[in-house]
Write a protein that holds these residues in place. Structure first.
Motif, PDB file in Angstrom:
ATOM      1  N   MET A 202       0.823  -1.197  -0.079  1.00 47.20           N
ATOM      2  CA  MET A 202       0.114  -0.182  -0.111  1.00 47.20           C
ATOM      3  C   MET A 202       0.930   1.166   0.068  1.00 47.20           C
ATOM      4  O   MET A 202       0.865   2.157  -0.698  1.00 47.20           O
ATOM      5  N   ALA A 203       1.916   1.286   0.713  1.00 47.77           N
ATOM      6  CA  ALA A 203       2.805   2.457   0.690  1.00 47.77           C
ATOM      7  C   ALA A 203       3.503   2.447  -0.509  1.00 47.77           C
ATOM      8  O   ALA A 203       3.690   3.689  -1.021  1.00 47.77           O
ATOM      9  N   GLU A 204       4.042   1.604  -1.138  1.00 47.56           N
ATOM     10  CA  GLU A 204       4.662   1.735  -2.474  1.00 47.56           C
ATOM     11  C   GLU A 204       3.454   2.011  -3.396  1.00 47.56           C
ATOM     12  O   GLU A 204       3.961   3.166  -4.651  1.00 47.56           O
ATOM     13  N   THR A 205       2.270   1.808  -3.465  1.00 51.87           N
ATOM     14  CA  THR A 205       1.306   2.086  -4.393  1.00 51.87           C
ATOM     15  C   THR A 205       1.055   3.661  -4.250  1.00 51.87           C
ATOM     16  O   THR A 205       1.005   4.381  -5.192  1.00 51.87           O
ATOM     17  N   VAL A 206       1.045   4.243  -2.764  1.00 50.37           N
ATOM     18  CA  VAL A 206       0.818   5.721  -2.543  1.00 50.37           C
ATOM     19  C   VAL A 206       2.117   6.520  -3.155  1.00 50.37           C
ATOM     20  O   VAL A 206       1.800   7.497  -3.901  1.00 50.37           O
ATOM     21  N   ASP A 207       3.060   5.820  -2.738  1.00 45.29           N
ATOM     22  CA  ASP A 207       4.323   6.625  -3.082  1.00 45.29           C
ATOM     23  C   ASP A 207       4.379   6.818  -4.694  1.00 45.29           C
ATOM     24  O   ASP A 207       4.912   7.837  -5.149  1.00 45.29           O
ATOM     25  N   ALA A 208       4.190   5.719  -5.356  1.00 46.13           N
ATOM     26  CA  ALA A 208       4.248   5.693  -6.777  1.00 46.13           C
ATOM     27  C   ALA A 208       3.428   6.792  -7.377  1.00 46.13           C
ATOM     28  O   ALA A 208       3.726   7.378  -8.421  1.00 46.13           O
TER      29      ALA A 208
END
Length: 280
Positions: A202-208
């Motif tokens: 989820m963190a990677e999705t938001v950051d991307a």
């Protein structure tokens, strides 16, 4: 860049708040700065301009400054005063903020040192021109500990009852109790690992998604859980350099990501781009 250990016998020192590229547009007149007995002003150098203030050297000698660092309220007062000047300058023109308590013994030394870094200042000014810094914090929906604390109780509330234990055997564990306990612990561990993996994705999705809008980004260390709040576990703590013309997209993006990921997302800004000026 800060000269160390200004001698109190020197009388005064030059405190540098920031460097700007458009001196005619810097509106710092009348700002209190960090000293009550001198005005915030500009100091030209190498076709750039520093925002400075004359301060008592004794107030920033090593011993005095170390004492101030240990006083949270006093340190916060200086940090706010410093940030107020930087923010006022940045509202008028591209600005490179300098660290708190950047000091030189006099104007000549300040001008000489700043001129030596003029190339780096110009590069930083070009990078942050018409950009602002935005912070993004992402929290998982619930703390894992809270979920695990409730799950065993829920699992134990089924309608199935354990087999009756004879009175003379009540001090002995029921057959298979040890295996059931181990299975339950393994299940809890597996669920924790699954939640951790989901939170990281989820963190990677938001950051991307935020990086698609940003010109640059920095990932910071997430803060640990605070027992005093119910935000949940912080899984992303990041800051983004965003062009002013695209800043209106951020709130829409935040709402969309909250709806699709189920995460709590905190968007803050715009800020002076402290995180993207480099080591100056």
């Amino acid at each position: 860049m800060t000269e160390s250990g200004a001698d109190p016998s020197d009388g005064n020192a030059i405190y540098v708040f920031a460097v700007c590229g458009a001196p005619a547009r810097v509106a710092v007149a009348g700002l209190p700065g960090v000293a009550a007995d001198a005005a915030v002003r500009t100091l030209p150098f190498a076709e750039l301009t520093a925002v400075v203030q004359t301060v008592r050297a004794a107030d920033f000698a090593d011993e005095a400054w170390q004492a101030r660092l240990s006083d949270t309220r006093e340190l916060e007062r200086y940090a706010r005063a410093h940030h107020h000047v930087v923010t006022a300058a940045a509202a008028a023109c591209p600005t490179v903020p300098l660290p708190l308590a950047t000091l030189y013994h006099d104007e000549e030394r300040a001008r000489l040192a700043l001129t030596g870094e003029a190339g780096r200042f110009r590069a930083a000014l070009a990078r942050v021109a018409e950009h602002s810094e935005w912070g993004v914090k992402v929290y998982a929906a619930e703390r894992p500990a809270a979920q695990d604390a409730r799950r065993p109780a829920a699992e134990g509330s089924t309608t199935q009852r354990p087999p009756a234990v004879p009175a003379d055997n009540r001090t002995r564990p029921a057959p298979g109790a040890g295996l059931a306990y181990l299975d339950r612990k393994r299940g809890m561990q597996a669920r924790r690992e699954q939640r951790q993996e989901e939170a990281l994705r989820m963190a990677e999705t938001v950051d991307a998604e935020f990086q698609k809008v940003a010109a640059a980004a920095r990932r910071l260390r997430p803060h640990g859980p605070d027992p005093a709040d119910d935000h949940g576990v912080q899984v992303l703590n990041a800051t983004y350099l965003v062009a002013e013309r695209r800043s209106g997209e951020l709130e829409t993006l935040t709402r969309m990501l909250q709806a699709t990921t189920g995460a709590r997302i905190e968007l803050s800004g715009p800020w002076v781009p402290y995180s993207f000026v480099g080591e100056v």
